[in-house]
Motif scaffolding. Structure first.
Motif, PDB file in Angstrom:
ATOM      1  N   TYR A   1     -26.628-115.570 -23.840  1.00  0.00           N
ATOM      2  CA  TYR A   1     -26.896-116.068 -25.185  1.00  0.00           C
ATOM      3  C   TYR A   1     -26.027-117.290 -25.390  1.00  0.00           C
ATOM      4  O   TYR A   1     -24.802-117.205 -25.338  1.00  0.00           O
TER       5      TYR A   1
ATOM      6  N   GLN B   1     -23.116-119.034 -29.173  1.00  0.00           N
ATOM      7  CA  GLN B   1     -22.484-117.900 -29.850  1.00  0.00           C
ATOM      8  C   GLN B   1     -21.199-118.393 -30.515  1.00  0.00           C
ATOM      9  O   GLN B   1     -20.093-118.010 -30.157  1.00  0.00           O
TER      10      GLN B   1
ATOM     11  N   THR C   1     -24.211-108.113 -28.231  1.00  0.00           N
ATOM     12  CA  THR C   1     -25.177-107.157 -27.709  1.00  0.00           C
ATOM     13  C   THR C   1     -25.831-107.776 -26.477  1.00  0.00           C
ATOM     14  O   THR C   1     -26.229-108.945 -26.503  1.00  0.00           O
ATOM     15  N   VAL C   2     -25.923-106.990 -25.404  1.00  0.00           N
ATOM     16  CA  VAL C   2     -26.495-107.467 -24.142  1.00  0.00           C
ATOM     17  C   VAL C   2     -27.891-106.889 -23.982  1.00  0.00           C
ATOM     18  O   VAL C   2     -28.081-105.671 -24.052  1.00  0.00           O
ATOM     19  N   ASP C   3     -28.872-107.755 -23.775  1.00  0.00           N
ATOM     20  CA  ASP C   3     -30.244-107.325 -23.516  1.00  0.00           C
ATOM     21  C   ASP C   3     -30.416-107.040 -22.025  1.00  0.00           C
ATOM     22  O   ASP C   3     -29.581-107.409 -21.202  1.00  0.00           O
ATOM     23  N   ASP C   4     -31.511-106.418 -21.691  1.00  0.00           N
ATOM     24  CA  ASP C   4     -31.899-106.159 -20.292  1.00  0.00           C
ATOM     25  C   ASP C   4     -30.966-105.208 -19.560  1.00  0.00           C
ATOM     26  O   ASP C   4     -30.897-105.234 -18.334  1.00  0.00           O
TER      27      ASP C   4
ATOM     28  N   THR D   1     -29.418-100.929 -19.899  1.00  0.00           N
ATOM     29  CA  THR D   1     -29.529 -99.674 -20.640  1.00  0.00           C
ATOM     30  C   THR D   1     -28.173 -99.213 -21.164  1.00  0.00           C
ATOM     31  O   THR D   1     -28.085 -98.513 -22.161  1.00  0.00           O
ATOM     32  N   SER D   2     -27.111 -99.625 -20.453  1.00  0.00           N
ATOM     33  CA  SER D   2     -25.764 -99.258 -20.871  1.00  0.00           C
ATOM     34  C   SER D   2     -24.757-100.165 -20.162  1.00  0.00           C
ATOM     35  O   SER D   2     -24.972-100.566 -19.020  1.00  0.00           O
TER      36      SER D   2
ATOM     37  N   THR E   1     -24.992-100.814 -25.368  1.00  0.00           N
ATOM     38  CA  THR E   1     -25.267-102.166 -24.874  1.00  0.00           C
ATOM     39  C   THR E   1     -24.522-103.227 -25.687  1.00  0.00           C
ATOM     40  O   THR E   1     -24.799-104.411 -25.578  1.00  0.00           O
ATOM     41  N   THR E   2     -23.561-102.778 -26.481  1.00  0.00           N
ATOM     42  CA  THR E   2     -22.771-103.666 -27.327  1.00  0.00           C
ATOM     43  C   THR E   2     -21.306-103.604 -26.915  1.00  0.00           C
ATOM     44  O   THR E   2     -20.799-102.543 -26.573  1.00  0.00           O
TER      45      THR E   2
ATOM     46  N   VAL F   1     -23.050-113.452 -20.111  1.00  0.00           N
ATOM     47  CA  VAL F   1     -23.896-112.928 -21.186  1.00  0.00           C
ATOM     48  C   VAL F   1     -23.753-113.681 -22.508  1.00  0.00           C
ATOM     49  O   VAL F   1     -24.580-113.513 -23.395  1.00  0.00           O
TER      50      VAL F   1
END
Length: 112
Positions: free
Chosen positions: A3, A6, A21-24, A26-27, A62-63, A98
């Motif tokens: 991103y 930021q 928050t990270v996309d793509d 699951t954890s 994911t945060t 990220v």
């Protein structure tokens, strides 16, 4: 995916929590999260944070939250922009940037 832009502002010597928050994924639980701030992308980091030190960066799903404390910015003088960047290292040692952006530091009159 990183991103970009930021950007955030902080007064020198203040506390601030930066939430990303990270996309793509699951954890992030098996990842190491690193965050740095410097004068520019090629200079030495002035502030260094890592999730390996649990009180600097915390992970929730994911945060992740980077915790800035007064000691991190109190020596940064003047009204100045700094570059900041966050990356994750997963359990397979894959490195992914990220977040990147600008940290604008305002001078502070009260320094106690």
């Amino acid at each position: 995916m990183a991103y970009k832009d930021q950007d955030f502002e902080i007064f020198a010597g203040d506390n601030k929590n930066l939430v990303f928050t990270v996309d793509d994924v699951t954890s992030l639980s098996a990842c190491i999260v690193k965050w740095r701030a410097a004068t520019n992308p090629t200079s030495t980091a002035l502030i260094t944070k890592s999730s390996e030190d649990s009180d600097e960066i915390t992970i929730d799903g994911t945060t992740f939250t980077v915790k800035l404390v007064p000691a991190d910015t109190e020596s940064l003088t003047g009204y100045k922009e700094y570059y900041h960047e966050a990356e994750i290292v997963d359990s397979d040692l894959n490195v992914t940037t990220v977040a990147i952006g600008t940290m604008l530091v305002y001078p502070q009159l009260i320094r106690e």
